[in-house]
Design an enzyme around this catalytic site. Structure first.
Site, short mmCIF file in Angstrom:
data_model
loop_
_atom_site.label_atom_id
_atom_site.label_comp_id
_atom_site.label_asym_id
_atom_site.label_seq_id
_atom_site.Cartn_x
_atom_site.Cartn_y
_atom_site.Cartn_z
N CYS A 124 39.61 30.70 31.30
CA CYS A 124 40.82 31.50 31.15
C CYS A 124 42.01 30.55 31.10
O CYS A 124 41.88 29.39 31.47
CB CYS A 124 40.97 32.48 32.31
SG CYS A 124 42.17 33.78 31.95
N CYS A 134 47.11 35.22 31.05
CA CYS A 134 45.77 34.75 30.71
C CYS A 134 45.58 34.36 29.24
O CYS A 134 44.45 34.19 28.78
CB CYS A 134 44.74 35.80 31.12
SG CYS A 134 44.68 36.06 32.90
N LYS A 203 36.27 44.00 35.04
CA LYS A 203 37.23 43.33 35.93
C LYS A 203 38.50 44.16 36.02
O LYS A 203 39.17 44.41 35.02
CB LYS A 203 37.56 41.93 35.38
CG LYS A 203 38.63 41.21 36.17
CD LYS A 203 38.84 39.78 35.70
CE LYS A 203 39.99 39.12 36.47
NZ LYS A 203 40.18 37.72 36.08
N ARG A 213 45.64 33.56 43.48
CA ARG A 213 46.75 33.04 42.68
C ARG A 213 47.50 31.98 43.46
O ARG A 213 48.05 31.04 42.90
CB ARG A 213 47.64 34.19 42.22
CG ARG A 213 46.88 35.03 41.19
CD ARG A 213 47.57 36.31 40.80
NE ARG A 213 46.63 37.15 40.03
CZ ARG A 213 46.83 38.43 39.77
NH1 ARG A 213 47.92 39.02 40.20
NH2 ARG A 213 45.93 39.10 39.08
N GLU A 241 33.35 48.59 28.29
CA GLU A 241 33.43 47.14 28.45
C GLU A 241 32.04 46.51 28.52
O GLU A 241 31.78 45.48 27.91
CB GLU A 241 34.22 46.79 29.72
CG GLU A 241 35.72 47.08 29.63
CD GLU A 241 36.47 46.08 28.75
OE1 GLU A 241 35.85 45.12 28.25
OE2 GLU A 241 37.69 46.24 28.57
N LYS A 256 34.01 42.93 39.26
CA LYS A 256 35.00 42.25 40.10
C LYS A 256 36.21 43.15 40.32
O LYS A 256 36.71 43.72 39.34
CB LYS A 256 35.42 40.97 39.38
CG LYS A 256 36.46 40.16 40.09
CD LYS A 256 36.85 38.98 39.24
CE LYS A 256 38.03 38.32 39.91
NZ LYS A 256 38.66 37.34 39.08
C1 PBG Z 1 41.68 34.22 36.33
C2 PBG Z 1 40.90 34.65 37.53
C3 PBG Z 1 41.36 35.36 38.63
C4 PBG Z 1 40.30 35.44 39.52
C5 PBG Z 1 39.22 34.80 38.93
N1 PBG Z 1 39.61 34.34 37.69
C6 PBG Z 1 42.70 35.85 38.94
C7 PBG Z 1 43.25 36.94 38.12
O1 PBG Z 1 42.63 37.50 37.23
O2 PBG Z 1 44.42 37.25 38.36
C8 PBG Z 1 40.33 36.09 40.88
C9 PBG Z 1 39.41 35.52 41.89
C10 PBG Z 1 39.71 35.88 43.29
O3 PBG Z 1 40.66 36.63 43.60
O4 PBG Z 1 38.96 35.41 44.15
N2 PBG Z 1 41.58 35.03 35.22
ZN ZN Z 2 43.27 34.47 33.69
#
Ligand code: PBG
Ligand code: ZN
Length: 331
Positions: A124, A134, A203, A213, A241, A256
């Site tokens: 990403c 992203c 997700k 973050r 999805e 997730k």
């Molecule tokens: C990035 C990404 C994120 C997470 C995994 N990959 C953050 C988001 O989408 O904002 C979250 C992982 C976590 O909170 O443990 N795309």
């Molecule tokens: Zn991302």
């Protein structure tokens, strides 16, 4: 013969003593079910992440060494996230395409050391863009925020880079439409036909990513991710999805967050035969730690129970910041 008088069933019989309880337990967690997330940085020293006790951003060398050591406790699956210093960020996240990016260096280092581990690379751009979204922005349309198809072009390049560096699995997490097909195409064209795709298929836009973050320094400069991540108020959208990602060639799929989405994990398990990964995210980790620090619950027992719940819902593999501790706590 006396007539048989049935007594009410006594479920407690099977709970009598730890040996019998262990014998009738039908859900188990094994070390190979666990995937440990690691944050790699180009800084020289480990940087503790305040909101995630026990988690640090690791210099490349330290990460490579830790991966070697963790195999001794039986951990063999790792997912890498890159931490990028501000001066290397730009609007399209070009640093993701550099062999010097900490993730790419860590992959190369792990391959050089010959560790027999499965290296998954999160794919990403939010860790590489100066705005923190992203993908590539669509400036004229604030409702869309990220330009889908321009981001696909970037993903093709970044996936190839990660495969080149030595990733066994790439895990696109940006929720762009068509990303699995785009990435599969790019990998195949570059002869990385053996590299797997773990699709973050289902997700949700979740407030439970906030500590991550902090860890990945991937906070958005404006807005949120609701224009590309899923809305938790929609209970059936996961089918769309999931179907798309399977059609496009996903090898494994992910749900997730995990502990707050057990209903979704359960349904996805019924709907699909691919290996199912659940991501117990940073906020879910932080909540347990925060309560444990207050003395309000026991960290080990709460973490074990939560991980069992995710497994029982139907996950095959679990991405969890507790992986190292769990590998000691499970029998
Ligand atoms: C990035 C990404 C994120 C997470 C995994 N990959 C953050 C988001 O989408 O904002 C979250 C992982 C976590 O909170 O443990 N795309
Ligand atoms: Zn991302």
């Amino acid at each position: 013969m006396d007539q048989y008088h049935p007594q009410p069933k006594r479920p407690r019989r099977l709970r009598r003593g730890v040996t019998l309880r262990d014998a009738v337990a039908d859900i188990s967690i094994k070390r190979d079910d666990l995937i440990l997330p690691l944050f790699v940085t180009d800084k020289d020293d480990p940087q503790p992440v305040e909101s995630m006790p026990g988690v640090s951003q690791l210099p490349v060398k330290t990460a490579i060494q830790s991966i070697g050591e963790l195999t001794d406790v039986g951990l063999r699956q790792f997912i890498l996230f890159g931490v990028t210093s501000a001066e290397k960020k730009d609007p399209t996240g070009r640093f993701a395409l550099s062999a010097d990016a900490p993730v790419n260096q860590t992959l190369a280092g792990v391959r050089d050391m010959g560790h027999d581990v499965t290296m998954i690379a999160d794919l990403c751009f939010c860790e590489y863009t100066d705005h923190g979204h992203c993908g590539v922005l669509l400036p004229d349309d604030p409702k869309t925020v990220v330009d889908n198809d321009q981001t696909l072009d970037q993903l093709r390049l970044a996936a190839t880079c990660l495969a080149q560096a030595g990733a066994d699995v790439v895990a696109p997490s940006g929720m762009m439409d068509g990303q699995i097909q785009a990435i599969r195409g790019a990998l195949d064209e570059a002869s990385f036909t053996q590299v797997c795709i773990l699709a973050y298929s289902v997700k949700y836009a979740s407030s439970l990513y906030d500590p991550f973050r902090d860890a990945g320094q991937g906070s958005m400069q404006f807005g949120d991710r609701k224009g590309y991540q899923m809305d938790f108020r929609r209970s059936r959208e996961w089918q769309t999805e999931l179907q798309l990602d399977i059609e496009q060639g996903a090898d494994m799929v992910m749900v997730k967050p995990a502990a707050t989405y057990l209903d979704i994990i359960h349904q996805v398990r019924q709907a699909c035969h691919l290996p199912l990964v659940a991501y117990h995210v940073s906020g879910e980790y932080a909540m347990l730690h925060a309560a444990a620090r207050q003395g309000w619950l026991d960290l080990k027992h709460a973490a074990l129970e939560t991980t069992y719940a995710i497994k029982r819902a139907g996950a095959d593999l679990i991405v969890t910041y507790f992986a190292k501790e769990l590998s000691k706590w499970i029998r």
